[in-house]
Motif scaffolding. Structure first.
Motif, PDB file in Angstrom:
ATOM      1  N   MET A  85     -51.685  10.932 -47.601  1.00 38.95           N
ATOM      2  CA  MET A  85     -52.457  12.037 -47.353  1.00 38.95           C
ATOM      3  C   MET A  85     -51.656  13.272 -45.890  1.00 38.95           C
ATOM      4  N   LEU A  86     -50.475  12.207 -45.713  1.00 39.54           N
ATOM      5  CA  LEU A  86     -49.912  13.744 -45.119  1.00 39.54           C
ATOM      6  C   LEU A  86     -49.037  14.662 -46.159  1.00 39.54           C
ATOM      7  N   VAL A  87     -48.323  13.910 -46.985  1.00 40.69           N
ATOM      8  CA  VAL A  87     -48.394  15.124 -48.005  1.00 40.69           C
ATOM      9  C   VAL A  87     -49.385  16.392 -48.512  1.00 40.69           C
ATOM     10  N   SER A  88     -51.454  15.996 -48.633  1.00 48.43           N
ATOM     11  CA  SER A  88     -51.917  16.347 -48.955  1.00 48.43           C
ATOM     12  C   SER A  88     -51.922  17.445 -48.398  1.00 48.43           C
ATOM     13  N   LEU A  89     -51.908  17.555 -46.884  1.00 46.50           N
ATOM     14  CA  LEU A  89     -52.370  18.622 -45.371  1.00 46.50           C
ATOM     15  C   LEU A  89     -50.812  20.025 -46.068  1.00 46.50           C
ATOM     16  N   VAL A  90     -49.867  19.629 -46.536  1.00 42.18           N
ATOM     17  CA  VAL A  90     -48.983  20.393 -47.198  1.00 42.18           C
ATOM     18  C   VAL A  90     -49.879  21.110 -48.076  1.00 42.18           C
ATOM     19  N   ALA A  91     -49.923  20.339 -49.439  1.00 39.92           N
ATOM     20  CA  ALA A  91     -50.300  20.477 -51.138  1.00 39.92           C
ATOM     21  C   ALA A  91     -51.362  21.303 -50.868  1.00 39.92           C
ATOM     22  N   MET A  92     -52.512  21.052 -49.921  1.00 38.90           N
ATOM     23  CA  MET A  92     -53.767  21.853 -49.444  1.00 38.90           C
ATOM     24  C   MET A  92     -53.447  23.059 -48.863  1.00 38.90           C
ATOM     25  N   ASN A  93     -51.645  23.535 -47.809  1.00 39.25           N
ATOM     26  CA  ASN A  93     -52.356  24.720 -47.704  1.00 39.25           C
ATOM     27  C   ASN A  93     -53.165  24.408 -45.961  1.00 39.25           C
ATOM     28  N   TYR A  94     -53.276  23.117 -45.290  1.00 39.42           N
ATOM     29  CA  TYR A  94     -54.823  23.376 -44.485  1.00 39.42           C
ATOM     30  C   TYR A  94     -53.118  23.352 -43.529  1.00 39.42           C
ATOM     31  N   HIS A  95     -52.105  23.180 -43.675  1.00 41.44           N
ATOM     32  CA  HIS A  95     -51.204  22.523 -42.344  1.00 41.44           C
ATOM     33  C   HIS A  95     -49.886  23.692 -43.167  1.00 41.44           C
ATOM     34  N   PHE A  96     -49.374  23.858 -41.563  1.00 35.84           N
ATOM     35  CA  PHE A  96     -47.650  24.072 -42.012  1.00 35.84           C
ATOM     36  C   PHE A  96     -46.828  22.610 -41.857  1.00 35.84           C
TER      37      PHE A  96
ATOM     38  N   ARG B  27     -52.286  28.016 -33.167  1.00 34.94           N
ATOM     39  CA  ARG B  27     -50.912  28.740 -33.992  1.00 34.94           C
ATOM     40  C   ARG B  27     -52.220  29.225 -35.117  1.00 34.94           C
ATOM     41  N   TYR B  28     -52.100  30.248 -36.079  1.00 31.23           N
ATOM     42  CA  TYR B  28     -52.608  30.498 -36.747  1.00 31.23           C
ATOM     43  C   TYR B  28     -52.904  29.807 -38.237  1.00 31.23           C
ATOM     44  N   TRP B  29     -53.078  29.465 -39.385  1.00 28.20           N
ATOM     45  CA  TRP B  29     -53.460  28.361 -40.218  1.00 28.20           C
ATOM     46  C   TRP B  29     -52.898  29.139 -41.606  1.00 28.20           C
ATOM     47  N   PRO B  30     -52.390  28.156 -42.458  1.00 23.85           N
ATOM     48  CA  PRO B  30     -51.007  28.700 -43.575  1.00 23.85           C
ATOM     49  C   PRO B  30     -52.416  29.398 -44.463  1.00 23.85           C
ATOM     50  N   GLU B  31     -53.242  29.245 -44.004  1.00 21.76           N
ATOM     51  CA  GLU B  31     -53.777  30.362 -45.648  1.00 21.76           C
ATOM     52  C   GLU B  31     -55.580  30.146 -44.843  1.00 21.76           C
ATOM     53  N   THR B  32     -56.202  31.443 -45.528  1.00 24.25           N
ATOM     54  CA  THR B  32     -57.856  31.464 -45.070  1.00 24.25           C
ATOM     55  C   THR B  32     -58.194  30.293 -46.130  1.00 24.25           C
TER      56      THR B  32
ATOM     57  N   CYS C 190     -38.447  24.288 -38.665  1.00 25.16           N
ATOM     58  CA  CYS C 190     -39.463  23.589 -39.834  1.00 25.16           C
ATOM     59  C   CYS C 190     -39.582  25.840 -39.410  1.00 25.16           C
ATOM     60  N   TYR C 191     -40.018  25.611 -38.504  1.00 22.23           N
ATOM     61  CA  TYR C 191     -41.425  27.945 -37.580  1.00 22.23           C
ATOM     62  C   TYR C 191     -40.248  28.415 -38.616  1.00 22.23           C
ATOM     63  N   PHE C 192     -38.745  29.046 -38.256  1.00 20.62           N
ATOM     64  CA  PHE C 192     -38.121  29.527 -38.890  1.00 20.62           C
ATOM     65  C   PHE C 192     -37.720  29.437 -40.730  1.00 20.62           C
ATOM     66  N   TRP C 193     -37.352  28.629 -41.223  1.00 23.78           N
ATOM     67  CA  TRP C 193     -36.652  27.883 -42.134  1.00 23.78           C
ATOM     68  C   TRP C 193     -37.575  27.424 -43.347  1.00 23.78           C
ATOM     69  N   VAL C 194     -38.669  26.916 -43.021  1.00 28.24           N
ATOM     70  CA  VAL C 194     -38.974  26.046 -44.070  1.00 28.24           C
ATOM     71  C   VAL C 194     -40.622  26.101 -44.524  1.00 28.24           C
ATOM     72  N   ASP C 195     -41.026  26.386 -42.775  1.00 25.70           N
ATOM     73  CA  ASP C 195     -42.918  26.867 -42.892  1.00 25.70           C
ATOM     74  C   ASP C 195     -43.670  27.822 -44.466  1.00 25.70           C
ATOM     75  N   ARG C 196     -43.109  28.917 -43.806  1.00 26.82           N
ATOM     76  CA  ARG C 196     -43.174  30.064 -44.635  1.00 26.82           C
ATOM     77  C   ARG C 196     -43.386  29.976 -45.902  1.00 26.82           C
ATOM     78  N   SER C 197     -41.958  29.168 -46.497  1.00 26.16           N
ATOM     79  CA  SER C 197     -41.176  29.661 -47.875  1.00 26.16           C
ATOM     80  C   SER C 197     -42.394  28.261 -48.750  1.00 26.16           C
ATOM     81  N   VAL C 198     -42.442  27.125 -47.631  1.00 26.58           N
ATOM     82  CA  VAL C 198     -43.811  26.209 -48.167  1.00 26.58           C
ATOM     83  C   VAL C 198     -44.805  26.590 -48.816  1.00 26.58           C
ATOM     84  N   ALA C 199     -45.228  27.093 -47.562  1.00 25.86           N
ATOM     85  CA  ALA C 199     -46.595  27.661 -48.142  1.00 25.86           C
ATOM     86  C   ALA C 199     -46.900  28.649 -48.969  1.00 25.86           C
TER      87      ALA C 199
END
Length: 215
Positions: free
Chosen positions: A177-188, A111-116, A28-37
């Motif tokens: 609730m787990l999906v919402s964490l990514v959908a809100m860009n609170y987490h990768f 680790r830094y966050w997806p969004e400020t 996820c770190y190399f191929w998923v996290d950034r594109s999803v964010a």
């Protein structure tokens, strides 16, 4: 099977799960996290209010856990716990311990966050900052592992293992609730995976230590 054998089996399973989690995080770190964010940000998914509301329950459950524990302690003076009461007691303790583990690991991984989103914290989208910075402490480097995901599985995991009949309900409540964490860009995505695994492992040990039959 003796108690020692049960713990050895649990340890072996824990190591396998932890190893699988590490592999998933690396992928996820190399191929998923950034594109999803960036997808979430570009398509304004984090503006959908229902996702924000779904992030509220985990910390609220933790806030009330201490009171529930106090009530259960008083209740015990009038006789042994019913099974669901013991499961609730273990689930609350598991949640509190899981969150404390998460705080410690957050400082280790840094680790830094997806969004400020608070106090001008550095982030992928806000400042182009991405990656792990081990042993840096502070709220601006606490994205990994996800505290919300850790709380969810620290609590719900006990119910799913000790009360099989609650599994479907627990999954139906936990998944959005787990999906919402990514959908809100609170987490990768990898933050949520790691937090979920951490919470589930702590729940498994809580169930074992409490001698609740694991289904």
């Amino acid at each position: 099977m003796t108690t020692n054998e049960e713990y050895r089996n649990l340890l072996r399973c824990s190591l396998i799960v932890a190893g699988s989690c590490i592999l998933a995080v690396i992928i996820c770190y190399f191929w998923v996290d950034r594109s999803v964010a960036f997808f979430v940000y570009d398509h304004h998914i984090n503006k959908i209010e229902v996702f924000r509301w779904l992030t509220y329950p985990p910390p609220e459950v933790q806030n009330w856990s201490a009171l529930v524990l106090a009530i259960l302690i008083v209740r015990r003076a009038w006789g042994p716990f019913l099974r669901w009461q013991k499961v609730l007691l273990v689930a609350c303790i598991s949640l509190i311990v899981a969150d404390d583990f998460r705080i410690s690991l957050g400082d280790v991984f840094g680790r830094y966050w997806p969004e400020t989103w608070r106090h001008d914290n550095p982030s992928l989208i806000g400042t182009g900052t991405y990656g792990f910075h081990p042993f840096q402490r502070g709220d601006d480097v606490g994205s990994f592992p996800s505290g919300h995901a850790c709380r969810i599985f620290g609590f719900a995991g006990v119910w799913m293992m000790a009360m099989p009949g609650s599994r479907v309900v627990a999954i139906v409540l936990s998944a959005p609730m787990l999906v919402s964490l990514v959908a809100m860009n609170y987490h990768f995505v990898s933050d949520v995976i790691a937090g979920s695994v951490l919470g589930a492992l702590i729940a498994a040990y809580a169930v074992q230590l409490a001698r609740l039959k694991m289904a």
